[in-house]
Design a protein around this motif. Sequence first.
Motif, PDB file in Angstrom:
ATOM      1  N   ASN A 158       8.662  15.710 -18.187  1.00 34.22           N
ATOM      2  CA  ASN A 158       9.158  14.336 -18.209  1.00 34.22           C
ATOM      3  C   ASN A 158      10.604  14.315 -17.732  1.00 34.22           C
ATOM      4  OD1 ASN A 158       9.988  15.620 -20.690  1.00 34.22           O
ATOM      5  ND2 ASN A 158      10.691  13.629 -21.359  1.00 34.22           N
ATOM      6  N   PHE A 193       5.336  13.200 -15.740  1.00 38.34           N
ATOM      7  CA  PHE A 193       4.692  13.578 -14.492  1.00 38.34           C
ATOM      8  C   PHE A 193       3.883  14.856 -14.695  1.00 38.34           C
ATOM      9  CE2 PHE A 193       8.907  15.467 -14.539  1.00 38.34           C
ATOM     10  CZ  PHE A 193       8.666  16.779 -14.191  1.00 38.34           C
ATOM     11  N   SER A 249      -0.381  12.901 -11.969  1.00 34.58           N
ATOM     12  CA  SER A 249       0.386  11.822 -11.330  1.00 34.58           C
ATOM     13  C   SER A 249       0.283  11.937  -9.814  1.00 34.58           C
ATOM     14  CB  SER A 249       1.849  11.829 -11.795  1.00 34.58           C
ATOM     15  OG  SER A 249       2.432  13.095 -11.699  1.00 34.58           O
ATOM     16  N   ARG A 256       5.371  14.433  -6.313  1.00 31.61           N
ATOM     17  CA  ARG A 256       6.042  13.262  -6.886  1.00 31.61           C
ATOM     18  C   ARG A 256       6.368  12.146  -5.887  1.00 31.61           C
ATOM     19  NH1 ARG A 256      10.686  13.716 -11.036  1.00 31.61           N
ATOM     20  NH2 ARG A 256      11.835  14.671  -9.306  1.00 31.61           N
ATOM     21  N   TYR A 297       4.161   7.752 -15.279  1.00 29.25           N
ATOM     22  CA  TYR A 297       5.390   8.248 -14.672  1.00 29.25           C
ATOM     23  C   TYR A 297       6.400   7.114 -14.498  1.00 29.25           C
ATOM     24  CZ  TYR A 297       8.499  10.423 -11.249  1.00 29.25           C
ATOM     25  OH  TYR A 297       9.609  10.903 -10.592  1.00 29.25           O
ATOM     26  N   VAL A 315      13.432   8.686 -12.790  1.00 30.30           N
ATOM     27  CA  VAL A 315      12.152   8.516 -12.103  1.00 30.30           C
ATOM     28  C   VAL A 315      12.417   8.299 -10.618  1.00 30.30           C
ATOM     29  CG1 VAL A 315      10.073   7.112 -11.921  1.00 30.30           C
ATOM     30  CG2 VAL A 315      11.076   7.565 -14.161  1.00 30.30           C
ATOM     31  N   GLU A 326       2.703  19.648 -17.537  1.00 28.25           N
ATOM     32  CA  GLU A 326       3.346  18.343 -17.413  1.00 28.25           C
ATOM     33  C   GLU A 326       4.803  18.434 -17.815  1.00 28.25           C
ATOM     34  OE1 GLU A 326       2.429  16.186 -21.675  1.00 28.25           O
ATOM     35  OE2 GLU A 326       0.993  15.876 -20.050  1.00 28.25           O
TER      36      GLU A 326
END
Length: 555
Positions: free
Chosen positions: A392, A413, A417, A358, A407, A396, A390
């Motif tokens: 969410n 994500f 991603s 991430r 994303y 963020v 995946e």
Amino acid sequence: MNQTTSTRERFTWVEAEKRWKLYSSEPRDLCDKYGLCGGNGDCVIGENPVCQCFKGFKPKSEEKWNLTDWSDGCTRNNPLDCKDKSKDGFIKSVGLKMPDIEYSRGNKSMNLKECRAKCLSNCFCMAYANSDIRGDGSGCILWFGDLMDIRKVPYDEQVLYLRMPASELGKSGPKVRAVIVVVASIGGVSGVLLLGYISYRTKSKAPRENPEETDDLELPLFDLATIVKATNNFSTDNKLGQGGFGPVYKGKLNDDQEIAVKRLSRSSGQGLNEFKNEVILIAKLQHRNLVRLIGCCIQGEEKLLIYEYMPNKSLDFFIFGETRKKLLDWSKRFQIICGIARGLLYLHQDSRLRIIHRDLKAGNVLLDDELNSKISDFGMAKTFRGNQTEGNTNRVVGTYGYMAPEYASDGLFSIKSDVFSFGILVLEIISGKKNRGFFHQDDSLNLTGHAWRLWNEGNALELIDECLVGSCAESEMLRCIQIGLLCIQHRPEDRPSMSSVVVMFGSQSSLAQPKQPGFFTENAPLKCDVVHSSSSNTQDSSSKNEVTVTLLEPR
């Protein structure tokens, strides 16, 4: 258990959850405000002040505490002895609402004795309790880190066992109150309410990351004195950089091993979460393209991560420096790209857990003495289990310019991603230009948009760094540009997996034609939440920013 009993038990749990929802949804007094007293603070209506510290704790900020700002909470008078856990013990506290379970873990098969031993075996464990106080009091729930959202309640006999160093056991004081309150029981209702509370909070607010991963950590614990000596008392001369996590220092142990020390900043809003996340996730990860975590130090308010030292700092130190970029010829850059790809493949597919980084970016790729690339900074990482691919989030996190469009705009994500971020990195390594802040006199596009335009015009080689012009590896560069564009396609399902990417780099087979990428620009606003961008780089400086992400749809 017969069917009637089973049905009755299910009814009890459902009723408990309903009662807890009703109870928790109606603020009745000051103590109903979440986190009023901060970490390790106890809210007691009728006391002055309303917030009290546990036995063995003191206000983290006496000045704020005296001004009735209790949000910083309480800190220990004396640190736990994590090297000799036999010196720690527990005090019993009753008449409390159990702490927030965000950093907790439950085990229904453990008895109370096993629960105590499990807590003592883990340096992050701060308290334990029975998860089921009906009958024989079976089950175990462990809390890690600061204990949040505790208050005195007149309806519960549930016992919380609070971990204490030997120096604090048996002490008491007038203001620092031992939270040991004997209250009248209201029978089985307290147990039902607690179980309903745990059930409800577990469903509505899952424990962050994977607290169970702290089991059997097998991570060496260093004395604070050892690290202070190694870094010359955290000398500014030894400072390598500053990230969202806090400062990073170079050090040398007694055996002459060089180390990089991340020091959790006491003022860092995200640092503690990142610290726990990083230790939990990468303590057992072993791969040549991941920075190796050597150990940690947890003593008093000091929380330190000790990493292998990377003498060549981070990738951005080279590729974005007009002089230093000349030290990276194409063979070295290609080696770096392939190393990042192998490290990501390990995280996505070959490690015990599927890990989404991430925050993959040039500043989080470190280079060893042979310029081998190693991925660092797992403070923002997420893990998937089983067949999950995946997730969410409403929060963020990451770095503007590297985040995939789905994303940044919707909080979605996945491994794809990370693939997008990798594609941005590939184009940056080839061009020697940053995606964010890129400027070209012939157009107003960012780096990805510029690369896409050149590709469509058949002029993709114009993208390569000037110091690489004339290299005999133009066909390999062109293939890497194509792979980079495939990785940054707008739709996640169009992007290849990292296993496919690694194969692409190692073969000469034809590649698919890339579709339009996801474009980012600061000129076309998109309605979305604020993005928190932070970094806890091991070796290089970074800044912590809050920016609004904007997305430009390709025409």
